[in-house]
Write an enzyme that holds these catalytic residues in place. Sequence first.
Site, PDB file in Angstrom:
ATOM      1  N   SER A 298       0.864  -1.183   0.000  1.00  0.00           N
ATOM      2  CA  SER A 298       0.000   0.000   0.000  1.00  0.00           C
ATOM      3  C   SER A 298       0.902   1.235   0.000  1.00  0.00           C
ATOM      4  CB  SER A 298      -0.956  -0.029   1.188  1.00  0.00           C
ATOM      5  OG  SER A 298      -1.881   1.031   1.096  1.00  0.00           O
ATOM      6  N   THR A 299       0.786   2.109   1.003  1.00  0.00           N
ATOM      7  CA  THR A 299       1.551   3.360   1.016  1.00  0.00           C
ATOM      8  C   THR A 299       3.043   3.096   0.921  1.00  0.00           C
ATOM      9  OG1 THR A 299      -0.148   4.176   2.519  1.00  0.00           O
ATOM     10  CG2 THR A 299       1.791   5.563   2.221  1.00  0.00           C
TER      11      THR A 299
ATOM     12  N   HIS B  84      -2.557  -1.025  -3.440  1.00  0.00           N
ATOM     13  CA  HIS B  84      -3.729  -0.157  -3.291  1.00  0.00           C
ATOM     14  C   HIS B  84      -3.574   1.067  -4.185  1.00  0.00           C
ATOM     15  CE1 HIS B  84      -4.244  -1.900   1.040  1.00  0.00           C
ATOM     16  NE2 HIS B  84      -4.732  -2.708   0.119  1.00  0.00           N
TER      17      HIS B  84
ATOM     18  N   MET C 265      -0.129   0.991   5.067  1.00  0.00           N
ATOM     19  CA  MET C 265      -0.903   1.300   6.268  1.00  0.00           C
ATOM     20  C   MET C 265      -2.015   0.274   6.446  1.00  0.00           C
ATOM     21  SD  MET C 265      -0.974   3.671   8.581  1.00  0.00           S
ATOM     22  CE  MET C 265      -2.026   4.167   9.930  1.00  0.00           C
TER      23      MET C 265
ATOM     24  N   ASP D 111      -4.543  -4.941   5.813  1.00  0.00           N
ATOM     25  CA  ASP D 111      -5.031  -5.692   4.659  1.00  0.00           C
ATOM     26  C   ASP D 111      -4.042  -6.793   4.276  1.00  0.00           C
ATOM     27  OD1 ASP D 111      -6.745  -6.346   2.536  1.00  0.00           O
ATOM     28  OD2 ASP D 111      -5.641  -5.073   1.144  1.00  0.00           O
TER      29      ASP D 111
END
Length: 372
Positions: free
Chosen positions: A184-185, A210, A303, A306
């Site tokens: 993600s991030t 993401h 973050m 997930d």
Amino acid sequence: MPEKKKIRVIVVDDSALVRSLLAEIINRQPDMECVGTANDPLIAREMIRERNPDVITLDVEMPRMDGIDFLERLMRLRPMPVVMVSTLTQRGAEVTIRALELGAVDFVAKPRVGLASGINALADEIVEKIRIAAASHVHRIVAKAAARAAASAHAAAAAGPASAAPAPPLGRISTEKLIAIGASTGGTEAIKEVLLPMPADAPAIVITQHMPPGFTTSFAARLDSLCRIRVKEAENGERILPGHAYIAPGGKQFRVARSGANYVAVVDDGPPVNRHKPSVEVLFKSVAAAAGPNAYGIMLTGMGNDGAAAMREMKDAGAYNYVQDESTCVVFGMPREAIAHGAADEVLPLPQITPALLARLRSSTERLHHRI
């Protein structure tokens, strides 16, 4: 009890309306304040010096100096958390991928029409990304990346052209091997670092990062131009082949299924899982079921949680899992949760993940040859 320090934000955008909307959204939050707005990077540069913000929101396209040129200089001279404000266009997506390469923490995609209502609809996403950016390890990550780039440039200069030799092939390896990556991030750069050393005959790789629709297309194209393996967005029903990496399309769910001896991609409009679409949980759960002990999992910076539970399912099904360590993560959320779920076989700094995986694949190939 002393009052918690607010996150100080500077908004840089050439649109007076966008500056006003973003400042208002930021100032509504009890934990942050907009300490300045600037309509171009030259004004922003002075404002950053004077007001020492924690986070900047930065428009991609601006007069006098565009956002990318400004970001490149900022990350070289004063690395700090930046959230890009992008347009939902192909050009906006391509420039945003470049911004993430340069060290921007994340981005928000603003609509092309209905700007005021569109930005207000994104308010929760905007402030969440500012909070994540404020807590990220940008200074440390950018400094380490610069040091690695300088070291590799020095080594290349010393070794001459031979240093650019392709990664040695893995040789005869089972086509049932499958590598699954979740991020993600901060993940776009982490994924690039994992894929770049992969030889052309690497096992098939499936990836969930993401990202909203449109941006994954540019991300896949950028990786495809850099890597020895082919990189593309996953398409529903296509066969998943060795030497290829498949990225979950933004706004869709991506899973892997078996069709006889083959893996196939399933891309659909399923509901968000863990608030995400695409979701790492969906991909990893399908890999646990379809590939079992032939799978290798990699959890990268991001973050939230997930994919953590599904990565544990992969491990329980016999997969071998690598998790990125805290020192090299932009955000140590998803990796921390994977470790907490007991899903990690090895926790490694980002630059060590691919070498460790390739060494493991080579040893499995050698074992296979000895049996033959």
